[in-house]
Design an enzyme around this catalytic site. Structure first.
Site, short mmCIF file in Angstrom:
data_model
loop_
_atom_site.label_atom_id
_atom_site.label_comp_id
_atom_site.label_asym_id
_atom_site.label_seq_id
_atom_site.Cartn_x
_atom_site.Cartn_y
_atom_site.Cartn_z
N GLU A 113 0.84 -1.18 0.00
CA GLU A 113 0.00 0.00 0.00
C GLU A 113 0.88 1.25 0.00
OE1 GLU A 113 -4.16 -1.42 1.90
OE2 GLU A 113 -2.67 -0.81 3.36
N CYS A 126 3.65 8.53 1.18
CA CYS A 126 4.20 7.54 2.11
C CYS A 126 4.44 6.24 1.34
CB CYS A 126 3.21 7.34 3.26
SG CYS A 126 3.77 6.15 4.47
N CYS A 133 6.47 -7.16 7.01
CA CYS A 133 7.58 -6.64 7.82
C CYS A 133 7.95 -7.69 8.86
CB CYS A 133 7.18 -5.34 8.51
SG CYS A 133 8.55 -4.57 9.40
N CYS A 137 6.25 -4.82 15.26
CA CYS A 137 5.91 -3.82 16.28
C CYS A 137 4.44 -4.04 16.66
CB CYS A 137 6.12 -2.41 15.74
SG CYS A 137 7.81 -2.10 15.21
N CYS A 140 1.38 -1.95 15.29
CA CYS A 140 1.37 -1.71 13.84
C CYS A 140 0.69 -2.86 13.11
CB CYS A 140 2.81 -1.55 13.36
SG CYS A 140 2.97 -1.51 11.58
N CYS A 362 -1.22 6.20 9.99
CA CYS A 362 0.04 5.64 10.47
C CYS A 362 -0.18 4.33 11.23
CB CYS A 362 0.65 6.69 11.39
SG CYS A 362 2.35 6.43 11.69
#
Ligand code: SF4
Length: 401
Positions: A113, A126, A133, A137, A140, A362
């Site tokens: 994305e 962004c 990933c 985290c 996230c 975010c």
């Protein structure tokens, strides 16, 4: 909230370069030197590389046919050897606040994305650096998706090309560009894919092409210390650090990379980040998690940790996603936190969430296929406990609209 609802228009992949042969070279993502070497390999003089670069990154052409300063014979020759790649737009959505999110299928496999956050007469794109990933985290959404692969330089530059196509921002020299800034804050940890990220950003910064200044580029890291110095030396872009906690025992939990590179080591790398000074401060991102990292003593400790670092702190109200294990701190708590930092002489703005309604804010990014998988698991679970789905307000529309 979900973006897997019926009102998202699934796009047919753009067939800009239908089925390039396996031995054909994608011109996008080659460095200038690689492009020169390729041109010589194709039997053309080296100066053609400069012309091709101009067509690719200044004019934004999508086919070799459009390179009209090259003779038909040269274009024919080029078309035999190479093509101009773009990621395919699977769908795109526009938020109520005009934040735009593209879901892109990447030629080598996987989806990412990309998000554009417009401001008045400018805006930041962004960009993602990995499919999924590995850093997990806890706050996230991307971190719940396993790392599938690193993006290539072509995949990374391609995200910007798609955005420029969408906003009609070719040629590059046009004044008043809306896509003025880049933040490497999408899916993935850019410093764990540094070679490709660096190659892509050098293409983006090249003054004879896309020409976005290093001052307008920010790379965000969760704290992969070994590549921070290299990032400053080779790229000299702005640095943002996802700090999110001031005590190692908490940061170990919410940013597990902290177990390898604890706060002290991370901040030391920040102190020596090449090119940082008071006029060019490092941004520390701090997501506000209720009861986890938002106490007044956390704010005071943050101030203590920032000593000797040219820093500004972005406070990010936590953006929820399905199954998220946290809640956002209250407005009053966030304001008090910000006040303590401000009173100590540091800037600590509270970042306004953008694109929440399309899961573009975010920490909310995730490939649609992964999200759909999770949604079907949740649907199975919720059918037994009687939960209903959330209302959904995003608009979705065809490409080029
Ligand atoms: S915050 Fe960044 S580094 Fe951490 S899991 Fe999400 S994408 Fe990865």
């Amino acid at each position: 909230m979900s973006d897997t609802q019926d009102n998202i228009i699934q796009e047919k992949p753009l067939a800009l370069n239908p089925s390039p042969a396996a031995d054909q070279v994608d011109l996008i993502g080659l460095s200038r030197q690689e492009l020169e070497a390729a041109v010589i390999r194709f039997g053309l003089p080296k100066f053609r590389a400069k012309q091709i670069w101009h067509w690719l990154y200044h004019r934004g052409v999508k086919s070799i046919d459009e390179m009209t300063t090259l003779s038909l014979r040269v274009r024919d020759k080029l078309a035999g050897y190479c093509f101009i790649g773009r990621p395919s737009v699977v769908n795109q959505q526009l938020s109520e606040d005009n934040t735009r999110k593209w879901l892109l299928a990447i030629p080598g496999g996987g989806e990412v994305e990309t998000v554009f956050i417009p401001e008045r007469e400018r805006g930041a794109l962004c960009i993602s650096s990995q499919v999924g990933c590995a850093l997990s985290c806890k706050f996230c959404h991307t971190g719940t998706q396993p790392l599938l692969r690193n993006l290539t330089a072509a995949d990374i530059v391609g995200q910007l090309m798609i955005a420029r196509d969408t906003y009609g921002e070719w040629p590059s020299s046009r004044g008043g560009r809306l896509l003025s800034n880049i933040v490497m804050m999408g899916m993935g940890e850019p410093l764990l894919n540094f070679d490709n990220v660096a190659k892509a950003l050098k293409i983006v910064m090249d003054q004879e092409g896309i020409s976005i200044s290093k001052r307008r580029i920010t790379l965000s890291t969760a704290g992969y210390v070994p590549n921070m110095k290299r990032c400053g030396e080779e790229l000299n872009v702005n640095l943002a650090v996802s700090l999110h906690a001031v005590r190692n025992e908490i940061r170990d939990e919410i940013v597990p990379l902290n177990k390898k590179f604890p706060i002290e080591e991370l901040l030391e790398a920040c102190r020596s980040y090449p090119g940082s000074h008071n006029a060019r401060r490092i941004t520390f991102e701090y997501v506000m998690l209720k009861g986890i990292n938002d106490s007044e003593s956390d704010a005071r400790e943050l101030v203590r940790l920032m000593r000797g670092i040219p820093a500004k702190i972005n406070l990010i109200p936590f953006n929820a996603w399905p199954g998220a294990p946290f809640e956002c701190s209250s407005g009053a708590t966030i304001n008090r936190f910000s006040e303590i930092i401000n009173n100590a002489g540091y800037s600590a703005p509270v970042r306004m969430p953008r694109g929440r309604d399309i899961m573009a804010a975010c920490g909310q990014l995730k490939s649609a296929s992964e999200r759909a998988k999770q949604k079907s698991q949740e649907a199975t679970a919720s059918s037994s406990c009687g939960r209903s789905s959330n209302p959904y307000t995003a608009r979705a529309f065809p490409i080029n609209s």
